[in-house]
Design an enzyme around this catalytic site. Structure first.
Site, mmCIF file in Angstrom:
data_model
loop_
_atom_site.group_PDB
_atom_site.id
_atom_site.type_symbol
_atom_site.label_atom_id
_atom_site.label_comp_id
_atom_site.label_asym_id
_atom_site.label_seq_id
_atom_site.Cartn_x
_atom_site.Cartn_y
_atom_site.Cartn_z
ATOM 1 N N ASP A 35 0.840 -1.203 0.000
ATOM 2 C CA ASP A 35 0.000 0.000 0.000
ATOM 3 C C ASP A 35 0.871 1.248 0.000
ATOM 4 O OD1 ASP A 35 0.994 -0.133 2.576
ATOM 5 O OD2 ASP A 35 -0.940 -0.126 3.575
ATOM 6 N N ASN B 23 -7.793 0.184 13.724
ATOM 7 C CA ASN B 23 -9.207 0.018 13.336
ATOM 8 C C ASN B 23 -9.434 -1.324 12.640
ATOM 9 O OD1 ASN B 23 -7.769 0.495 11.059
ATOM 10 N ND2 ASN B 23 -9.176 1.978 10.173
ATOM 11 N N HIS C 108 -7.711 -2.378 10.002
ATOM 12 C CA HIS C 108 -7.440 -2.377 8.557
ATOM 13 C C HIS C 108 -6.275 -3.294 8.197
ATOM 14 C CE1 HIS C 108 -4.548 1.416 8.518
ATOM 15 N NE2 HIS C 108 -3.950 0.343 8.986
ATOM 16 N N GLU D 196 -9.831 -0.165 4.612
ATOM 17 C CA GLU D 196 -10.368 0.480 5.807
ATOM 18 C C GLU D 196 -11.746 -0.079 6.166
ATOM 19 O OE1 GLU D 196 -7.975 2.042 7.281
ATOM 20 O OE2 GLU D 196 -8.064 4.162 6.793
#
Ligand code: PGA
Length: 240
Positions: A67, A136, A138, A143
């Site tokens: 990423d 979170n 991810h 996401e």
């Protein structure tokens, strides 16, 4: 899921690097992928040392980054590309057969996204996908609420990711989007290795491993992967 609890960060890093090496030995001309960030630093160093000692041969192996922050290239401080160049690629005494590092500062980001898909299509599926887990849940920049059927895509960053990322950039850069391999590509990997360390990751790791499979906790999708290793130190694994 194969859950491996390690006594500390160093052991987590060694175990994860050994699992990567095993994956490469199974298919030396395959495709592998590492994340950037704090968690993988020790694993990447261990892996490079193994390669440089001649314990694993990467001369036919392809490498693709996971990423990138949209707006940053591999020369920008805090970018995943620079992490890859500094900690992995520049330290290898013998290189990979080929490398694809995502450019988050490309003029045409849709072409960049397509290039990532094309690379994985050409050399994939991934043999080894190493992943960290965000606060979170991810994976890469997949996401909360992400569509599990997507390949590479550009996605708005969640509130949590934006807050956490200030550790990389301070006030210098405020990215709003990420570009990432998609869950479809991660789930197609022959071996997935999720690494996590520290007490701050314990609750989200519990949700990912023990909670329901939901795109609200993207890492929970790995419960459906047939060959996923969770390698965590005792602090991160405390609630499993
Ligand atoms: P970290 O990031 O390794 O810096 O904790 C993990 C992630 O956000 O995927």
């Amino acid at each position: 899921m194969h859950i491996i609890v390690c006594k500390d960060y160093e052991e987590m890093s060694r175990k994860a690097a050994a699992l990567v090496a095993e994956g490469i030995q199974a298919r030396p001309d395959g495709l592998i992928s590492f994340p950037g960030g704090d968690t993988p630093l020790g694993m990447v160093r261990e892996f490079v040392d193994m390669v440089n000692r001649g314990e694993v041969d990467i001369s036919r192996t392809h490498y693709v980054s996971l990423d990138e922050w949209v707006g940053l290239s591999d020369t920008d401080e805090g970018s995943c590309g620079l992490f890859n160049r500094e900690n992995l690629l520049s330290r290898l005494e013998k290189p990979f057969a080929d490398v694809h590092i995502i450019n988050g500062a490309a003029v045409n980001m849709d072409a960049e996204r397509q290039g990532l898909d094309d690379y994985i299509e050409k050399y994939g599926p991934l043999d080894v996908s190493v992943l960290g887990i965000g606060m979170n849940g991810h994976l890469g920049f997949n996401e909360n609420g992400v569509d599990f059927s997507l390949n590479a895509h550009i996605i708005p960053l969640s509130e949590t990711t934006r807050k956490v990322m200030s550790k990389y950039f301070g006030d210098k850069f405020h990215p709003t989007q990420g570009i990432s391999q998609g869950i479809r590509q991660i789930m197609a990997a022959r071996r997935v290795i999720l690494i996590a360390n520290g007490a701050h990751k314990a609750e989200i790791l519990r949700k990912a491993v023990r909670g329901p499979v939901t795109n609200e906790v993207p890492a929970s999708v790995l419960q459906n992967h047939p060959n996923c290793y969770v390698v965590a130190d005792e602090a991160a694994a405390a609630l499993l």
